[in-house]
Design an enzyme around this catalytic site. Structure first.
Site, PDB file in Angstrom:
ATOM      1  N   LYS A  61       0.794  -1.245   0.072  1.00 20.91           N
ATOM      2  CA  LYS A  61      -0.119  -0.018  -0.013  1.00 20.91           C
ATOM      3  C   LYS A  61       0.785   1.139   0.116  1.00 20.91           C
ATOM      4  O   LYS A  61       0.797   2.136  -0.761  1.00 20.91           O
ATOM      5  CB  LYS A  61      -0.863  -0.015   1.266  1.00 20.91           C
ATOM      6  CG  LYS A  61      -2.233  -0.848   1.223  1.00 20.91           C
ATOM      7  CD  LYS A  61      -3.200  -0.546   2.526  1.00 20.91           C
ATOM      8  CE  LYS A  61      -3.861  -1.919   2.720  1.00 20.91           C
ATOM      9  NZ  LYS A  61      -4.314  -1.851   3.994  1.00 20.91           N
ATOM     10  N   LYS A  63       4.338   1.605  -0.789  1.00 25.66           N
ATOM     11  CA  LYS A  63       5.262   1.751  -1.755  1.00 25.66           C
ATOM     12  C   LYS A  63       4.934   1.263  -3.220  1.00 25.66           C
ATOM     13  O   LYS A  63       5.624   1.645  -4.206  1.00 25.66           O
ATOM     14  CB  LYS A  63       6.593   1.003  -1.368  1.00 25.66           C
ATOM     15  CG  LYS A  63       6.876   1.201   0.228  1.00 25.66           C
ATOM     16  CD  LYS A  63       8.399   0.843   0.373  1.00 25.66           C
ATOM     17  CE  LYS A  63       8.930   1.320   1.630  1.00 25.66           C
ATOM     18  NZ  LYS A  63      10.337   1.203   1.761  1.00 25.66           N
TER      19      LYS A  63
END
Lengths: 162, 162
Positions: A61, A63
């Site tokens: 979520k 990166k």
């Protein structure tokens, strides 16, 4: 005569501090080691360093891509590092509030690329009645090798050269 | 009465053992941690684990490509691992004989992908008058993530998917 049972009272003024640090630790590098050493040092002698290792879903979520190494192995490698007393997996919903309420850290260490954590931690500090200190830890090592993403890019570049 | 000065005599039978392990440790992973933990354990209580980290040129000669992380940083990361008492850079000419003569290890730990070291170590054992034991340490972790080369390949594959 100093009795062993009286020592906690004598040393009461400098009680053991808990330092909290966190991260993905996907490909462990020298920058991580220095970050964790400095985090531990910030708590003084006998500090306890607890590290929250981000879950696979949280890394994705935050990166935009999956970590290379799965969460259980990332946690085990972090816990095998000398400055670390305990490494725990984070919560999948990315909230750090439960961790703070549970661990009651004296210090929260923020790395050079963790401004998102600092904002969340400050919000929590206002919401709950807990007295913790935020410390910032600088960047270490040559700039091309101080993050897992940069190491991943270097590996791809090396592959393209061969 | 047991005197502190008499302890070395009393415990003389179980003198501290030196265990020697070696490797490139380019991208430190869970397999490395388990290898080093088992190596240390093989020396019994109070063993001292010394790790030789291969120089950049040695890695290039042995594996055909440069390591991603330079030797100084690879050494520092290995020395930051809990089972490791000391991490030293190897010799560029790949010879392990000088290391063995200098450290006089009681045990030499050989990893699952280090048969080339075992052959060299056995040759040395015949050449010099030193009594050391060779121990083999098995493979750990899921097979796709137990070597730095496999992790490099996985990173390149992940990049190609995006």
């Amino acid at each position: 005569m100093v009795n062993i049972l009286s020592l906690p009272l004598i040393t009461g003024a400098s009680k053991m501090k808990t330092v909290l640090a966190s991260g993905s630790f996907d490909l462990v590098h020298y920058g991580h080691i220095r970050f964790l050493e400095e985090a531990k040092k910030s708590g003084g002698k006998d500090a306890r360093l607890v590290v929250i290792v981000a879950r696979d879903k949280t890394v994705e979520k935050l990166k935009g891509n999956k970590p290379v190494i799965p969460e259980d192995q990332r946690r085990a490698v972090v816990e095998a590092l000398k400055p670390v007393d305990e490494a725990l997996l984070g919560f999948e919903n990315m909230s750090i509030i439960d961790v703070i309420l549970q661990l009651k850290p004296d210090i929260i260490a923020i790395g050079h690329d963790q401004s998102y954590i600092e904002e969340e931690v400050k919000r929590i500090g206002i919401m709950i009645d807990l007295d913790f200190k935020i410390i910032h830890i600088g960047r270490f090592g040559p700039s091309d090798l101080n993050s897992s993403s940069k190491i991943r890019r270097k590996i791809v570049e090396l592959e393209e050269q061969t």
